[in-house]
Design an enzyme around this catalytic site. Structure first.
Site, PDB file in Angstrom:
ATOM      1  N   ALA A  59      79.188 -20.246  68.419  1.00 58.50           N
ATOM      2  CA  ALA A  59      79.381 -18.893  67.869  1.00 58.50           C
ATOM      3  C   ALA A  59      80.009 -19.010  66.486  1.00 58.50           C
ATOM      4  CB  ALA A  59      80.281 -18.073  68.781  1.00 58.50           C
ATOM      5  N   GLY A  60      80.942 -19.934  66.363  1.00 62.46           N
ATOM      6  CA  GLY A  60      81.598 -20.134  65.070  1.00 62.46           C
ATOM      7  C   GLY A  60      80.608 -20.635  64.027  1.00 62.46           C
ATOM      8  N   ASP A  61      79.725 -21.538  64.430  1.00 68.52           N
ATOM      9  CA  ASP A  61      78.716 -22.061  63.492  1.00 68.52           C
ATOM     10  C   ASP A  61      77.820 -20.933  63.013  1.00 68.52           C
ATOM     11  OD1 ASP A  61      79.688 -24.608  63.980  1.00 68.52           O
ATOM     12  OD2 ASP A  61      78.291 -24.967  65.632  1.00 68.52           O
TER      13      ASP A  61
END
Ligand code: ATP
Ligand code: RIB
Length: 302
Positions: A251-253
């Site tokens: 999700a962060g990527d």
């Protein structure tokens, strides 16, 4: 919309082994998994895929080995129209991530770096060149690679975005002047000693990150709380979009890639934070890393 943007991503390429279970084991405990599977991952390759799905022209710079996983991962990058001419195939062993995923979609990850730790900094800098609009980096390679590439990109006036994952205490003073520095909560703690769990701590941590990195913008990823932007004068929160969480992996990527691309396009950091949140909310609703990256149409439909 993002079609004319040329991006270079310097970072890791991993095969992810994902093990699903209701509850992760405590020390000494043995639990039963519900199923497992392999997925294309690695923070660099995930971010390259996210950029490509959103329409950008992407060059991946990294290293794999000439082994089964390395060849599969390269084929998948190519299938996403990513230029892999900057991915060397002479690594000792392709990177591997063992991801254990609990019933709430929360993960714990162990990474074997392998070839990712063998990326040559000088080659990476020369592969970036000067003919790109965006350089996107993470901390899943050696520190020297990040330092040299950031310094090169900043000197070349290229928009430079640093995703500080995974949590490592890299020397921000040696990679100063990026456009955006974006850690998640645990990465913020690793870099500042402060976990951003209150308004006061978010501001304290953001100020330290700015002071050390001299980045133009600090964007903290705060999971289900969305994100916070520090622009040297004001702290602004952007709440997350509602989502049915299945797997938070990458999700962060996804967030950082969408944030970076929108910023390059519009120069509007607040709009970019909102687009990042939209992208992240889609990524958490799907299983896997690269397979969970949204298209631009999906983001615009939120
Ligand atoms: P990763 O699991 O890839 O390491 P991360 O920890 O780097 O992710 P997070 O802060 O967990 O990153 O999530 C990145 C972004 O994804 C958040 O800023 C938010 O926009 C979105 N997001 C994360 N969790 C949720 C959620 N439960 N609901 C909606 N959006 C979410
Ligand atoms: O950010 C998610 C990624 O972290 C996974 O794909 C895994 O490869 C690890 O690098």
């Amino acid at each position: 919309m993002y079609k004319s943007i040329r991006a270079a991503v310097v970072g890791s390429i991993n095969m992810d082994l994902i093990l699903n279970m209701e509850k992760v084991p405590d020390v000494g405990e043995n639990v039963l998994g519900t199923d497992y599977g392999y997925a294309n991952g690695g923070k660099g390759a995930n971010q390259a895929t996210a950029l490509a799905r959103l329409g950008a022209r992407v060059k991946m710079i990294g290293k794999v080995a000439d082994d089964t996983n390395g060849n599969k991962l390269l084929e998948n990058l190519k299938a996403n129209s990513i230029d892999v001419s900057g991915v060397a195939k002479n690594g000792s062993q392709t990177g591997l991530a063992a991801i254990i995923l609990d019933g709430e979609g929360k993960n714990r990850i162990v990474v074997y770096e392998g070839a990712n730790a063998e990326i040559d900094a000088e080659t990476a800098v020369s592969d970036i060149g000067t003919d790109v609009d965006l350089v996107l980096l993470q901390f899943e390679t050696n520190e020297s690679v990040v330092i040299d590439c950031v310094n090169h990109a900043v000197k070349s006036n290229i928009t430079t975005v640093i995703d500080c994952g995974p949590a490592k205490s890299f020397c921000l003073e040696k990679m100063q002047g990026a456009t955006i520095l974006s850690p998640n909560e645990s990465e913020t703690k690793a870099l500042t000693g402060i976990f951003p769990d209150s308004d006061e701590n978010v501001l304290k941590a953001a100020r330290i990150l700015e002071e050390r990195s001299k980045a133009k913008y600090i964007v903290l990823k705060l999971g289900e709380r969305g994100c916070a932007l520090w622009d040297k004068t004001e702290l602004t929160y952007f709440p997350a979009y509602k989502s049915n969480v299945v797997d938070t992996t990458a999700a962060g990527d996804c967030f950082t890639a969408a944030l970076a691309l929108e910023y390059v396009k519009s120069g509007d950091i607040k709009k970019a934070c909102d687009i990042g949140n939209k992208a992240g909310s889609i990524a958490v609703s799907r299983m896997g890393a690269q397979g969970s990256m949204p298209t631009l149409e999906e983001i615009l439909n939120i």
